[in-house]
Scaffold this motif. Structure first.
Motif, mmCIF file in Angstrom:
data_model
loop_
_atom_site.group_PDB
_atom_site.id
_atom_site.type_symbol
_atom_site.label_atom_id
_atom_site.label_comp_id
_atom_site.label_asym_id
_atom_site.label_seq_id
_atom_site.Cartn_x
_atom_site.Cartn_y
_atom_site.Cartn_z
ATOM 1 N N VAL A 61 0.854 -1.187 0.000
ATOM 2 C CA VAL A 61 0.000 0.000 0.000
ATOM 3 C C VAL A 61 0.892 1.239 0.000
ATOM 4 C CG1 VAL A 61 -1.817 1.259 1.207
ATOM 5 C CG2 VAL A 61 -1.749 -1.243 1.320
ATOM 6 N N LEU A 62 0.611 2.167 -0.900
ATOM 7 C CA LEU A 62 1.323 3.438 -0.936
ATOM 8 C C LEU A 62 0.329 4.579 -0.771
ATOM 9 C CD1 LEU A 62 3.778 3.041 -3.961
ATOM 10 C CD2 LEU A 62 4.216 2.571 -1.548
ATOM 11 N N PRO A 63 0.767 5.690 -0.169
ATOM 12 C CA PRO A 63 -0.072 6.889 -0.220
ATOM 13 C C PRO A 63 -0.137 7.352 -1.666
ATOM 14 C CG PRO A 63 2.119 7.436 0.536
ATOM 15 C CD PRO A 63 2.066 5.935 0.463
ATOM 16 N N HIS A 64 -1.166 8.098 -2.000
ATOM 17 C CA HIS A 64 -1.225 8.571 -3.380
ATOM 18 C C HIS A 64 -0.048 9.515 -3.622
ATOM 19 C CE1 HIS A 64 -2.609 10.268 -7.156
ATOM 20 N NE2 HIS A 64 -3.453 9.259 -7.217
ATOM 21 N N PRO A 65 0.619 9.385 -4.763
ATOM 22 C CA PRO A 65 1.803 10.211 -5.039
ATOM 23 C C PRO A 65 1.493 11.655 -5.415
ATOM 24 C CG PRO A 65 1.345 8.765 -6.892
ATOM 25 C CD PRO A 65 0.404 8.361 -5.803
ATOM 26 N N SER A 66 0.256 12.073 -5.294
ATOM 27 C CA SER A 66 -0.131 13.440 -5.634
ATOM 28 C C SER A 66 0.638 14.456 -4.788
ATOM 29 C CB SER A 66 -1.633 13.627 -5.401
ATOM 30 O OG SER A 66 -1.982 14.990 -5.435
ATOM 31 N N PRO A 67 0.967 15.622 -5.369
ATOM 32 C CA PRO A 67 1.568 16.695 -4.569
ATOM 33 C C PRO A 67 0.710 17.099 -3.376
ATOM 34 C CG PRO A 67 1.809 17.157 -6.912
ATOM 35 C CD PRO A 67 0.908 15.960 -6.801
ATOM 36 N N ARG A 68 -0.581 16.786 -3.424
ATOM 37 C CA ARG A 68 -1.456 17.092 -2.284
ATOM 38 C C ARG A 68 -1.038 16.337 -1.021
ATOM 39 N NH1 ARG A 68 -7.572 16.909 -4.929
ATOM 40 N NH2 ARG A 68 -7.260 18.554 -6.484
ATOM 41 N N ASN A 69 -0.232 15.274 -1.205
ATOM 42 C CA ASN A 69 0.197 14.476 -0.058
ATOM 43 C C ASN A 69 1.580 14.879 0.460
ATOM 44 O OD1 ASN A 69 -1.947 12.845 0.641
ATOM 45 N ND2 ASN A 69 -1.377 11.173 -0.721
ATOM 46 N N ASN A 70 2.074 16.041 0.057
ATOM 47 C CA ASN A 70 3.369 16.494 0.563
ATOM 48 C C ASN A 70 3.371 16.598 2.086
ATOM 49 O OD1 ASN A 70 4.431 16.681 -2.014
ATOM 50 N ND2 ASN A 70 4.148 18.891 -2.197
ATOM 51 N N ARG A 71 2.276 17.040 2.654
ATOM 52 C CA ARG A 71 2.184 17.165 4.108
ATOM 53 C C ARG A 71 2.299 15.799 4.771
ATOM 54 N NH1 ARG A 71 -2.826 20.000 7.493
ATOM 55 N NH2 ARG A 71 -1.932 19.705 9.575
ATOM 56 N N TRP A 72 1.629 14.793 4.183
ATOM 57 C CA TRP A 72 1.696 13.430 4.742
ATOM 58 C C TRP A 72 3.136 12.936 4.728
ATOM 59 C CZ3 TRP A 72 3.414 8.599 3.621
ATOM 60 C CH2 TRP A 72 2.892 7.536 4.361
ATOM 61 N N LEU A 73 3.844 13.181 3.652
ATOM 62 C CA LEU A 73 5.224 12.719 3.539
ATOM 63 C C LEU A 73 6.122 13.386 4.582
ATOM 64 C CD1 LEU A 73 5.514 12.717 -0.351
ATOM 65 C CD2 LEU A 73 5.389 10.715 1.130
ATOM 66 N N LYS A 74 5.882 14.662 4.855
ATOM 67 C CA LYS A 74 6.662 15.352 5.871
ATOM 68 C C LYS A 74 6.347 14.814 7.264
ATOM 69 C CE LYS A 74 7.267 19.697 3.344
ATOM 70 N NZ LYS A 74 6.996 21.163 3.334
ATOM 71 N N GLN A 75 5.094 14.422 7.484
ATOM 72 C CA GLN A 75 4.680 13.917 8.787
ATOM 73 C C GLN A 75 5.090 12.454 8.997
ATOM 74 O OE1 GLN A 75 0.450 14.683 8.592
ATOM 75 N NE2 GLN A 75 0.657 16.679 9.612
ATOM 76 N N ASN A 76 5.445 11.779 7.923
ATOM 77 C CA ASN A 76 5.794 10.355 8.005
ATOM 78 C C ASN A 76 7.125 10.094 7.307
ATOM 79 O OD1 ASN A 76 3.099 8.970 9.078
ATOM 80 N ND2 ASN A 76 2.497 10.530 7.595
ATOM 81 N N PRO A 77 8.223 10.628 7.845
ATOM 82 C CA PRO A 77 9.530 10.476 7.190
ATOM 83 C C PRO A 77 10.008 9.033 7.110
ATOM 84 C CG PRO A 77 9.785 11.383 9.397
ATOM 85 C CD PRO A 77 8.315 11.415 9.086
ATOM 86 N N TRP A 78 9.460 8.155 7.941
ATOM 87 C CA TRP A 78 9.825 6.733 7.911
ATOM 88 C C TRP A 78 9.480 6.107 6.559
ATOM 89 C CZ3 TRP A 78 5.518 3.958 6.810
ATOM 90 C CH2 TRP A 78 4.281 4.527 7.143
ATOM 91 N N PHE A 79 8.471 6.667 5.870
ATOM 92 C CA PHE A 79 8.064 6.091 4.586
ATOM 93 C C PHE A 79 9.209 6.152 3.576
ATOM 94 C CE2 PHE A 79 6.328 6.906 0.288
ATOM 95 C CZ PHE A 79 5.744 5.668 0.066
ATOM 96 N N GLU A 80 9.810 7.325 3.440
ATOM 97 C CA GLU A 80 10.902 7.469 2.483
ATOM 98 C C GLU A 80 12.176 6.791 2.978
ATOM 99 O OE1 GLU A 80 10.942 11.766 1.883
ATOM 100 O OE2 GLU A 80 9.959 11.456 -0.055
ATOM 101 N N ALA A 81 12.365 6.746 4.298
ATOM 102 C CA ALA A 81 13.593 6.175 4.857
ATOM 103 C C ALA A 81 13.573 4.654 4.879
ATOM 104 C CB ALA A 81 13.811 6.704 6.276
#
Length: 207
Positions: free
Chosen positions: A168-188
């Motif tokens: 499962v991935l969050p939607h890659p839309s730019p609208r999810n930039n906030r989610w990515l900042k709040q969940n740095p473990w996803f990218e790491a």
């Protein structure tokens, strides 16, 4: 009777089953081939995708390809990647009801349910080489995981789902930039493993 892959693909591309409920003439948008090893299971085409006629040819697609670690040529190679949204046609917009934006589009309607009922089982049965399914959005999640929980909760279970050949991935839309900042473990944590899995699949010959 629809029996072969080519029959199914042609039947989908000419499908008018939901014509009376769609805002524009039906324009099914999919990418499928029996050789594909990676499946992108999303929601439904947006208006831009409807106009272009190719899925994820936008900023969301650029981010998704970066997450997967593949090039645009690899992504649009139907022998490698299948793209099968829950709804094949643009379902229409939702609209703001109040305020200065009243009457303007606020998002997309959910995928038409008829698509999955009529076509999904038949399509997936032809994709016998899929080894990893990328699940984007609540409707794809409900179908492919039989789970309707919070997307973030399912993303956190990435190790479990990878064992099942899904992620499962969050939607890659730019609208999810906030989610990515709040969940740095996803990218790491998630993306390095995802890229390694996809690289192994793309370089793997069809058995």
């Amino acid at each position: 009777m629809v029996e072969t892959f080519n029959d199914i693909k042609q039947a989908i591309l000419t499908c008018h089953y939901c014509a009376d409920t769609l805002p524009y003439p039906p324009k099914p948008i999919i990418q499928i081939h029996p050789d594909a090893k990676l499946l992108i299971a999303g929601q439904a085409p947006g208006k831009k995708t409807h106009d272009i006629g190719r899925p994820f040819d936008d900023l969301s697609g650029d981010r998704l390809r970066d997450w997967l670690g593949i090039t645009k040529d690899e992504f649009y190679d139907e022998h490698q990647v299948a793209i099968v949204p829950m709804g094949f046609c643009f379902p229409g917009n939702t609209f703001h009801k109040n305020g200065p934006s009243a009457g303007k589009p606020s998002g997309d309607l959910p995928p038409r349910p008829e698509c999955a009922i009529k076509w999904r089982e038949a399509v997936l049965s032809q994709l016998a080489n899929i080894e990893l399914t990328i699940v984007l959005g609540a409707y794809a999640q409900a179908y492919h995981l039989d789970q309707s929980g919070n997307v973030t909760e399912q993303v956190k279970l990435w190790q479990y789902w990878l064992e099942q050949g899904k992620l499962v991935l969050p939607h890659p839309s730019p609208r999810n930039n906030r989610w990515l900042k709040q969940n740095p473990w996803f990218e790491a944590e998630v993306l390095p493993e995802l890229k390694a899995r996809v690289k192994a699949l793309i370089s793997k010959p069809v058995s």
